[in-house]
Write a protein that holds these residues in place. Structure first.
Motif, short mmCIF file in Angstrom:
data_model
loop_
_atom_site.label_atom_id
_atom_site.label_comp_id
_atom_site.label_asym_id
_atom_site.label_seq_id
_atom_site.Cartn_x
_atom_site.Cartn_y
_atom_site.Cartn_z
N ILE A 1 0.86 -1.27 0.05
CA ILE A 1 -0.04 -0.11 0.07
C ILE A 1 0.96 1.31 0.03
CG2 ILE A 1 -1.71 1.27 1.30
CD1 ILE A 1 -3.00 -1.33 2.17
N SER A 2 1.85 1.35 0.69
CA SER A 2 3.02 2.55 0.62
C SER A 2 3.45 2.57 -0.54
CB SER A 2 3.97 2.38 1.76
OG SER A 2 3.52 2.06 3.12
N GLN A 3 3.67 1.50 -1.17
CA GLN A 3 4.29 1.53 -2.56
C GLN A 3 3.43 2.14 -3.84
OE1 GLN A 3 6.50 -1.58 -4.06
NE2 GLN A 3 6.80 -1.03 -6.18
N TRP B 1 0.57 4.05 -2.80
CA TRP B 1 0.58 5.39 -2.87
C TRP B 1 1.79 6.41 -3.11
CZ3 TRP B 1 -3.32 7.46 0.77
CH2 TRP B 1 -3.34 8.86 0.89
N ARG B 2 2.72 5.77 -3.21
CA ARG B 2 4.06 6.49 -3.87
C ARG B 2 3.79 6.48 -5.33
NH1 ARG B 2 7.57 4.00 -1.42
NH2 ARG B 2 7.95 2.52 -3.15
N ASP B 3 3.64 5.44 -5.83
CA ASP B 3 3.43 5.13 -7.36
C ASP B 3 2.27 5.99 -8.15
OD1 ASP B 3 6.01 4.09 -7.07
OD2 ASP B 3 4.79 2.09 -7.34
N TYR B 4 1.03 6.10 -7.42
CA TYR B 4 0.13 6.34 -8.00
C TYR B 4 -0.80 7.53 -7.41
CZ TYR B 4 0.67 1.73 -10.12
OH TYR B 4 1.47 0.74 -10.67
N GLY B 5 -0.24 7.91 -6.41
CA GLY B 5 -0.70 9.26 -5.99
C GLY B 5 -1.73 9.06 -4.73
N THR C 1 -5.13 -3.05 9.65
CA THR C 1 -3.66 -2.84 9.04
C THR C 1 -3.98 -1.98 7.84
OG1 THR C 1 -2.88 -4.98 9.69
CG2 THR C 1 -1.67 -3.94 8.06
N VAL C 2 -4.76 -2.20 7.04
CA VAL C 2 -4.94 -1.30 5.63
C VAL C 2 -5.21 -0.07 6.30
CG1 VAL C 2 -6.40 -1.06 3.62
CG2 VAL C 2 -5.63 -3.02 4.29
N ILE D 1 -3.15 3.62 5.75
CA ILE D 1 -4.06 4.62 4.60
C ILE D 1 -4.24 5.88 5.41
CG2 ILE D 1 -6.08 5.12 3.10
CD1 ILE D 1 -4.10 3.44 1.78
N ALA D 2 -5.00 5.74 6.58
CA ALA D 2 -5.49 6.98 7.55
C ALA D 2 -4.36 7.86 7.56
CB ALA D 2 -5.98 6.41 8.59
#
Length: 270
Positions: A74-76, A78-82, A120-121, A125-126
């Motif tokens: 999820i971190s990746q 967010w970094r790759d797709y905004g 976890t998700v 995200i939050a």
């Protein structure tokens, strides 16, 4: 929340309600859709169909019980797709059995996916939504999170917990402009439900109806989204006349003491 041009992440997207929600979001102007599930083949097939609707689709193949990998993926993403504007926590499993016949591995799996996986998700995200001061989180609970059902004790427990978690999180994140809401579908016609013994007098609703109700609720910023007058009646009746509701549910529930074949089959699957 307006969906047009936004990015959404849906967990449990490869089947059932999660899949219906993904397609409904695509119909309502989502620009980018991240679909997360364990089944790579189903996600790949979904991605083709969703992309044909004119949106960008990113399949994320991950098991929610693997908390380290969930954070990394999820971190990746967010970094790759905004920025992710909308999170829909839909992943879940259910095992049906009388409590005295329940199996600890099944109990552990329900808690690990329905509750800890969602936690976890949401945590990953939050934190990012708070830093951006924008976002909406939807936790898919169940009517069984309001009115518990015999033979579904652990599933009901996880859904009660989700509603408590959602209410607490709503209060914590409101000042950061992050909305938190819950979706409470009743019995829904999914492959998971088809493996269960149904309660008397209940007819499953379609996943598409649940997804459509979610879209309306997101657009209105509802705190809780319940579907159908029967759900509202059950909740209010449970508040006003809980003993009567409890008796009605006990009557409607599968009766393992009267169904020896079911008990034998549960033991055989043990």
């Amino acid at each position: 929340m307006k969906l047009q041009g936004k990015t959404a992440l849906v967990t449990g997207a490869s089947r059932g309600i999660g899949q219906a929600i993904a397609f409904e979001l695509a119909k309502h102007g989502i620009k980018r859709l991240l679909i997360l599930a364990r089944n790579e083949q189903k996600l790949a097939a979904m991605a083709i169909d969703l992309a044909a609707m004119g949106i960008e689709v990113i399949p994320l193949v991950v098991d929610l019980t693997d908390r380290v990998r969930v954070n990394v993926v999820i971190s990746q993403a967010w970094r790759d797709y905004g920025q992710i504007h909308l999170l829909v926590n839909c992943a879940g499993v259910a095992y049906q059995a009388p409590f005295l016949q329940s199996k600890l591995p099944h109990v552990q799996e329900e808690i690990a996916i329905n509750l800890l996986g969602m936690y976890t998700v949401t945590r990953t995200i939050a934190r990012r939504m708070v830093s951006q001061r924008e976002g909406t989180i939807v936790n898919v609970a169940s009517l069984m999170g309001k009115v518990a059902a015999p033979t579904m004790s652990t599933y009901s427990a996880t859904k009660f917990a989700i509603l408590g978690f959602t209410q607490a999180l709503r209060g914590e994140l409101a000042s950061h402009n992050v909305q938190v809401m819950s979706l409470l579908p009743t019995l829904t016609d999914t492959d998971m439900v088809r493996d269960l013994q149904l309660f008397r007098g209940l007819s499953p609703m379609s996943p598409q109806r649940v997804a459509q109700a979610l879209i309306r609720g997101i657009e209105r910023n509802d705190r809780e989204i319940m579907i159908g007058w029967q759900s509202h009646l059950a909740v209010w009746s449970n508040y006003l006349v809980p003993r009567l509701v409890e008796r009605a549910i006990q009557f409607a529930a599968p009766q393992p003491s009267r169904d020896r074949a079911w008990l034998r089959s549960l033991g055989a699957r043990g």
